[in-house]
Design a protein around this motif. Structure first.
Motif, mmCIF file in Angstrom:
data_model
loop_
_atom_site.group_PDB
_atom_site.id
_atom_site.type_symbol
_atom_site.label_atom_id
_atom_site.label_comp_id
_atom_site.label_asym_id
_atom_site.label_seq_id
_atom_site.Cartn_x
_atom_site.Cartn_y
_atom_site.Cartn_z
ATOM 1 N N GLU A 181 -8.491 -12.291 5.516
ATOM 2 C CA GLU A 181 -7.381 -11.747 6.317
ATOM 3 C C GLU A 181 -7.702 -11.879 7.798
ATOM 4 O O GLU A 181 -6.834 -12.145 8.611
ATOM 5 N N PHE A 223 -3.480 4.199 10.397
ATOM 6 C CA PHE A 223 -3.414 4.905 9.114
ATOM 7 C C PHE A 223 -3.939 6.335 9.202
ATOM 8 O O PHE A 223 -3.676 7.147 8.313
ATOM 9 N N ASP A 270 -9.505 -2.366 3.099
ATOM 10 C CA ASP A 270 -10.302 -1.910 4.236
ATOM 11 C C ASP A 270 -9.860 -0.529 4.692
ATOM 12 O O ASP A 270 -8.673 -0.262 4.823
ATOM 13 N N ASP A 328 2.905 -5.558 2.421
ATOM 14 C CA ASP A 328 1.636 -4.912 2.767
ATOM 15 C C ASP A 328 1.854 -3.425 3.087
ATOM 16 O O ASP A 328 1.519 -2.575 2.281
ATOM 17 N N ASP A 329 2.441 -3.152 4.257
ATOM 18 C CA ASP A 329 2.606 -1.765 4.723
ATOM 19 C C ASP A 329 3.987 -1.607 5.358
ATOM 20 O O ASP A 329 4.109 -1.513 6.588
ATOM 21 N N HIS A 350 -8.409 -8.266 -0.853
ATOM 22 C CA HIS A 350 -8.128 -8.670 0.516
ATOM 23 C C HIS A 350 -9.258 -9.620 0.930
ATOM 24 O O HIS A 350 -10.426 -9.205 0.944
ATOM 25 N N HIS A 396 0.858 -1.201 0.000
ATOM 26 C CA HIS A 396 0.000 0.000 0.000
ATOM 27 C C HIS A 396 0.886 1.240 0.000
ATOM 28 O O HIS A 396 1.806 1.347 0.827
HETATM 29 N N1 ADE Z 1 -4.982 -1.225 4.047
HETATM 30 C C1 ADE Z 1 -3.730 -1.160 4.467
HETATM 31 N N2 ADE Z 1 -3.338 -2.320 5.007
HETATM 32 C C2 ADE Z 1 -4.387 -3.142 4.920
HETATM 33 C C3 ADE Z 1 -4.605 -4.476 5.294
HETATM 34 N N3 ADE Z 1 -3.662 -5.204 5.884
HETATM 35 N N4 ADE Z 1 -5.809 -5.013 5.060
HETATM 36 C C4 ADE Z 1 -6.752 -4.278 4.476
HETATM 37 N N5 ADE Z 1 -6.606 -3.035 4.095
HETATM 38 C C5 ADE Z 1 -5.422 -2.466 4.312
#
Ligand code: ADE
Ligand code: ZN
Length: 368
Positions: free
Chosen positions: A228, A87, A197, A305-306, A225, A37
């Motif tokens: 999860e 976030f 999400d 992911d992040d 997604h 992301h």
């Molecule tokens: N947006 C950022 N990280 C996310 C994640 N792990 N799951 C869903 N949306 C996201």
């Protein structure tokens, strides 16, 4: 997906690997990011630059270390929702074209440092859009950052547009507008469509089916997604829509029947181990289902992911699987190979990247 070249398998098997050798391989191996992301990729250094440029930012004037302590989620939280709360420190920093362009450019710089060949960056333009900064300009700014990054660092990139749950946070109209934007930019920087999400809970994935199918018709790759966190029926919905890839898929742990179906279809699961630890979806790297999935023949790719939010990079994820989940050198190379062939790119571009990958992987195996 073509099999990994036998010469790479043999080169990986030929040696006895020490933990240090596997760490060197994790760094030197050519890799790709399939699930990253853009907002979640902001490093504390970039957060500082953006905060200092924004007179209204509560993070303005803080040191990188202070910012790290405030915004990085470096410990497990109770739920995905609790991680998504983090976030809210990031979204307001990306509400100008300069900031969005910089975030994409810096993301590509960071990829180059890690021997990443290509990165797919996902984001939801509706979260960045603001008064005087419409969604289309958000997207254009991100694409400029990716392009400038490619020119300067030699790492190519593509954009995946994230539709968002729940409708109470991002309504149907905003989702429809994002899907329309993605379709209009198909083949012009946008490569795929996702559902992510923006808060806890939300509608079933099937509610997004029409937009995803429209994306497919416009030539976009599809991912979502799904599975999860425990929420019934998501993988089934993703299968019904016919996505190419699934983000996370943790609940497949309890559903060998669905794993079998994904294997049969060649659907890819984008695995993000540290993210799953921080959202509380898995207890440890050792407990991550990726080990069992790989052994069951499920196609898996490895991503971050992040990386900014979690304070990690992709090298860290490869190391974690080798150190704690028993992934061999051969299996690390296989994860990266799967990544190349899962990219939302025309076949000819994938083939080109696969050639570069093969040369780079052979050299990495040789010198690690
Ligand atoms: N947006 C950022 N990280 C996310 C994640 N792990 N799951 C869903 N949306 C996201
Ligand atoms: Zn994600």
């Amino acid at each position: 997906m073509p099999d990994m070249p036998p010469a790479l398998r043999e080169a990986a098997r030929r040696r006895r690997w020490t933990p240090e050798g596997l760490s060197r391989l994790a760094a030197a191996l050519p890799k790709v990011e399939t699930h990253l992301h853009l907002d979640g990729a902001l490093s504390p250094e970039t957060v500082r630059r953006l905060a200092d440029a924004d007179p209204r930012s509560p993070l303005r004037g803080l040191s990188v270390e202070e910012i790290r302590r405030k915004v990085v989620v470096d410990q497990p939280r109770a739920s995905l929702g609790a991680v998504l709360d983090a976030f809210h420190a990031y979204y307001p920093l990306l509400r100008t074209a300069e900031a969005v362009e910089l975030s994409a450019y810096e993301m590509i710089r960071e990829c180059a440092r890690q021997n990443i060949l290509h990165a797919e960056a996902r984001f939801a333009p509706s979260l960045q859009a603001a008064e005087g900064f419409p969604m289309e300009e958000v997207l254009a700014a991100a694409l400029r950052g990716l392009k400038r990054g490619e020119e300067d660092f030699g790492v190519s990139g593509g954009a995946i547009i994230c539709l968002l749950r729940p409708f109470s946070v991002v309504d149907r109209d905003a989702n429809a507008a994002m899907a329309g934007l993605a379709a209009r930019f198909a083949g012009r920087g946008v490569v795929g469509l996702d559902v992510a999400d923006a808060g806890a809970g939300g509608e079933r994935l099937s509610e997004y089916g029409r937009w995803l199918r429209d994306g497919r018709a416009a030539g976009l790759g599809l991912t979502a997604h799904a599975g999860e966190s425990p929420r019934g029926g998501e993988i089934e919905d993703a299968l019904e829509i016919g996505v190419d890839r699934i983000g996370h898929g943790i609940i497949l742990r309890e559903r060998p029947d669905l794993v079998k179906e994904l294997v049969r279809r060649g659907t890819v699961v984008e695995v993000n181990p540290t993210s799953n630890l921080r959202t509380g979806a898995v207890a440890s790297y050792r407990d991550h289902p990726v080990r069992a999935w790989r052994d069951a023949g499920l196609l898996t790719t490895l991503s971050t992911d992040d990386p900014g939010v979690f304070g990690i990079d992709l090298v860290h994820e490869y190391e974690a699987l080798s150190r704690d989940a028993g992934f061999s050198a051969e299996e690390l190379v296989e994860l990266a190979w799967n990544g190349v062939w899962s990219l939302f790119l025309p076949e000819a571009r994938r083939r080109e990247l696969a050639v570069r990958f093969e040369l780079g992987a052979a050299a990495a195996l040789d010198k690690s």
